[in-house]
Design a protein around this motif. Structure first.
Motif, mmCIF file in Angstrom:
data_model
loop_
_atom_site.group_PDB
_atom_site.id
_atom_site.type_symbol
_atom_site.label_atom_id
_atom_site.label_comp_id
_atom_site.label_asym_id
_atom_site.label_seq_id
_atom_site.Cartn_x
_atom_site.Cartn_y
_atom_site.Cartn_z
ATOM 1 N N UNK A 270 0.835 -1.213 0.000
ATOM 2 C CA UNK A 270 0.000 0.000 0.000
ATOM 3 C C UNK A 270 0.862 1.252 0.000
ATOM 4 N N UNK A 271 1.954 1.220 0.772
ATOM 5 C CA UNK A 271 2.835 2.376 0.850
ATOM 6 C C UNK A 271 3.486 2.671 -0.505
ATOM 7 N N UNK A 272 3.983 1.645 -1.175
ATOM 8 C CA UNK A 272 4.680 1.834 -2.447
ATOM 9 C C UNK A 272 3.737 2.334 -3.539
ATOM 10 N N UNK A 273 2.537 1.754 -3.623
ATOM 11 C CA UNK A 273 1.612 2.191 -4.670
ATOM 12 C C UNK A 273 1.088 3.584 -4.365
ATOM 13 N N UNK A 274 0.999 3.941 -3.074
ATOM 14 C CA UNK A 274 0.589 5.297 -2.703
ATOM 15 C C UNK A 274 1.628 6.318 -3.141
ATOM 16 N N UNK A 275 2.917 5.952 -3.050
ATOM 17 C CA UNK A 275 3.970 6.855 -3.510
ATOM 18 C C UNK A 275 3.778 7.210 -4.981
ATOM 19 N N UNK A 276 3.385 6.234 -5.778
ATOM 20 C CA UNK A 276 3.153 6.480 -7.200
ATOM 21 C C UNK A 276 2.013 7.471 -7.396
ATOM 22 N N UNK A 277 0.936 7.264 -6.653
ATOM 23 C CA UNK A 277 -0.202 8.178 -6.770
ATOM 24 C C UNK A 277 0.134 9.586 -6.324
ATOM 25 N N UNK A 278 0.818 9.717 -5.185
ATOM 26 C CA UNK A 278 1.156 11.053 -4.685
ATOM 27 C C UNK A 278 2.206 11.733 -5.556
ATOM 28 N N UNK A 279 3.081 10.959 -6.173
ATOM 29 C CA UNK A 279 4.047 11.539 -7.105
ATOM 30 C C UNK A 279 3.332 12.139 -8.313
#
Length: 460
Positions: A270-279
């Motif tokens: 969840x943390x890694x895929x969230x980084x993609x979204x927030x980027x």
């Protein structure tokens, strides 16, 4: 002192000599009880309104010279035109609902509820928090409001349970003037279905326009006070519900997890895929400034929900629960699109537009907004699909700014939601109430907010 229990499990208490079910006083009670009876007897499911409005427009189009075959073709041409828009509306509700059900927000609501020390502070707190949440995201606001009511009911003894729910729902009034307002965000999104008429209108001219912010501020201050005034006096009917404090800790047992189980419960995923979204969000705001549209708002709430739920499994369970409330959007928007197709292609939209022009001036035109249509089309996005082809040309002919016309329709929808209980259903479901339990109180909110919104468009 007498007490009875109604069909929803609410205990209704009244003093001797005042039968349960009687109004608070003659003036407020007569209007409240009359509106409750009207709603309970004559308001069917909103889907039936969509079907009924389809038939009305079909016959109306024939009356102005179209053949039945032409009207069928107009309807079919429009029926599938709003699929992308429908999905955007679904995502607003799903992402807001999912975010509201994260553990961090549930714990925050419990802490907020502790502030309430009596019925008055409970009503003011619930209204204010719900209004702020709805301004941020309407799906988020609906769920936050209902969850806060349950926490308040645990903290404050003998609070009339119906009134906190009304307070939570009244906060929903602010949604169409806020971050997730479907109309202002639609006209700010490239490729929207009215772009050929008005182009792209940024949120700075709608959501963040001074006239809109002033209306929001007045309602944010006034609604808690209006709801506070509706607290029953001594000797009047009170319905209450007692909740047992829930323990968040859950007993667990040691189970050997499979590799698939570990993936489904991994916070790192969840943390890694969230980084993609927030980027992606950071890139958008860096290159385009603070430019909001439907897709950006949905992206923000989607990845906030993924991050805060932690485990992918918990996130998907929350999404599954949220999707249950989207049935009306998925089905009804198809019919709204068909109605739009018939109105635009039959020439009916042009005739109605000219009628609006004939009875309006540049000052009064914004008042002829979405109020009446909202009874039949409870979705703001659906209303825009039906009305954009009418209101925008009429407003432009009168010299009314397109942004103000759009916000007039938006606020007309938000205002009359107080007598159209469609969007109250998720909150009522969480609270275990029915529409008829709250609609009498909502009438008072309708009167106050109608005055504020009308004066806002006339004076600003």
């Amino acid at each position: 002192m007498q007490a009875v229990q109604n069909r929803n499990g609410l205990r209704t208490q009244s003093h001797a000599g005042i039968p349960p079910g009687r109004a608070c006083d003659f003036s407020r009670g007569s209007l409240k009880n009359g509106s409750v009876r009207l709603v309970s007897r004559y308001l069917p499911d909103p889907y039936l309104f969509a079907v009924g409005l389809t038939l009305i427009v079909f016959l109306w189009g024939m009356a102005i010279g179209n053949t039945p075959l032409q009207m069928v073709e107009h309807w079919g041409k429009g029926f599938w035109e709003l699929l992308a828009f429908s999905m955007q509306m679904v995502m607003i509700l799903v992402t807001g609902h999912t975010l509201a059900n994260t553990l961090i927000f549930k714990r925050s609501l419990k802490s907020l509820a502790a502030i309430a020390k009596g019925p008055a502070s409970a009503i003011i707190l619930t209204t204010f928090v719900s209004a702020i949440a709805a301004w941020v995201n309407w799906g988020f606001g609906l769920v936050i409001g209902a969850l806060l009511v349950k926490e308040v009911a645990k903290q404050v003894e003998r609070v009339d349970y119906r009134l906190p729910i009304v307070s939570a729902y009244s906060g929903f009034l602010l949604w169409h003037g806020g971050f997730s307002g479907s109309i202002p965000l639609t006209i700010a999104t490239e490729g929207h279905f009215s772009e050929d008429i008005i182009g792209i209108i940024p949120a700075s001219e709608t959501i963040f326009a001074p006239f809109n912010l002033i209306i929001v501020l007045v309602l944010l201050i006034g609604l808690p006070l209006v709801n506070r005034l509706m607290i029953p006096d001594a000797g009047q009917e009170v319905s209450f519900r007692n909740f047992v404090q829930e323990n968040e800790s859950v007993a667990t047992m040691e189970v050997k997890m499979t590799p698939a189980d570990r993936l489904e419960n991994s916070r790192w995923i969840s943390f890694l895929i969230s980084l993609l979204g927030f980027a992606n969000l950071f890139s958008h705001f860096w290159t385009k400034g603070f430019k909001l549209d439907l897709n950006i708002v949905n992206l923000l709430f989607l990845f906030l929900g993924i991050l805060l739920h932690g485990a992918p499994k918990r996130f998907l369970e929350a999404v599954g629960e949220a999707v249950k409330g989207t049935t009306g959007i998925i089905i009804q928007f198809l019919f709204y699109a068909g109605i739009m197709g018939m109105m635009v292609n039959s020439g009916l939209a042009g005739l109605i537009s000219q009628w609006y022009v004939s009875i309006s001036t540049a000052s009064t035109f914004p008042l002829w907004s979405a109020g009446l249509i909202n009874i039949f089309v409870p979705s703001g996005g659906g209303q825009w699909a039906v009305q954009a082809g009418i209101m925008l040309p009429a407003g432009l002919e009168l010299g009314v700014d397109a942004a103000k016309t759009a916000m007039a329709v938006a606020w007309g929808d938000a205002w009359t939601n107080m007598i159209q209980p469609f969007w109250a259903l998720p909150a009522l479901g969480i609270a275990g109430l029915g529409a008829r339990d709250i609609m009498g109180y909502c009438m008072m909110v309708l009167l106050f907010s109608g005055i504020v919104i009308s004066l806002g468009f006339l004076l600003l």
